[in-house]
Design an enzyme around this catalytic site. Structure first.
Site, PDB file in Angstrom:
ATOM      1  N   PRO A 121       2.995  38.895 113.653  1.00 19.43           N
ATOM      2  CG  PRO A 121       4.073  39.765 111.768  1.00 19.43           C
ATOM      3  CD  PRO A 121       3.340  38.545 112.279  1.00 19.43           C
ATOM      4  CB  CYS A 122      -0.162  42.027 116.504  1.00 18.25           C
ATOM      5  SG  CYS A 122       0.525  41.410 118.048  1.00 18.25           S
ATOM      6  CG  HIS A 123       5.839  43.465 116.666  1.00 14.01           C
ATOM      7  ND1 HIS A 123       5.658  42.101 116.497  1.00 14.01           N
ATOM      8  CD2 HIS A 123       6.959  43.781 115.984  1.00 14.01           C
ATOM      9  CE1 HIS A 123       6.639  41.624 115.759  1.00 14.01           C
ATOM     10  NE2 HIS A 123       7.450  42.618 115.430  1.00 14.01           N
TER      11      HIS A 123
END
Length: 161
Positions: A121-123
């Site tokens: 989950p880089c977001h």
């Protein structure tokens, strides 16, 4: 490598890997590499978990992932997986978590190079002031993912530097 397309609210994503572990998740509009083999039955558990995520917004992913990157990038991506759905952290937080407190910019670069967005989950990583910062995909997708998770962030805060 094998691949399968999967429809999401963001559009049709591609899941790519060796059939057991996912090596990449490509954003809508990305064409599969012609050397890959399409398998409509591939990554059934990943597709199920992605659907569950979109249905409730707080599902965590538990999937075999095999992203390709440098040792530093893999450390960053491992740290990203510890961010719970619905929460955000800063690039500096990730840098500190991997014992590289001066590595904020390098963390940002590794974050942007994440080959398996959403599942890694880089977001959920935002700038220190709460603004969105960079992203491997379109910023509108980052906004949609964070809004879906009801994660705190500021979308319109101007960056002064």
């Amino acid at each position: 490598m094998i691949w399968v397309g999967h429809d999401t609210p963001l559009g049709r994503i591609l899941l790519v890997g060796d059939g057991t572990a996912i090596a990449r998740l490509d954003w809508p509009g990305t064409a599969p590499d012609p050397t890959w083999t399409e398998d409509p039955n591939a990554f059934a558990e990943a597709r199920r978990q992605i659907d569950a995520y979109w249905n409730d917004g707080h599902s965590a992913f538990d999937l075999p992932l095999r992203p390709k990157g440098t040792p530093f990038q893999r450390r960053v991506w491992h740290a990203l997986q510890a961010i719970p759905p619905g929460q955000t952290v800063s690039y500096a937080h990730i840098a500190a978590a991997i014992c590289q407190p001066r590595g904020t910019q390098a963390v940002g670069q590794a974050n942007g190079a994440n080959p398996i967005p959403i599942l890694i989950p880089c977001h959920r990583v935002v700038a220190a002031d709460g603004s969105l910062g960079g992203f491997s995909g379109d910023l509108s997708d980052k906004r949609r993912l964070l809004a879906h998770e009801r994660a705190p962030h500021q979308t319109d805060t101007p960056r002064l530097i």
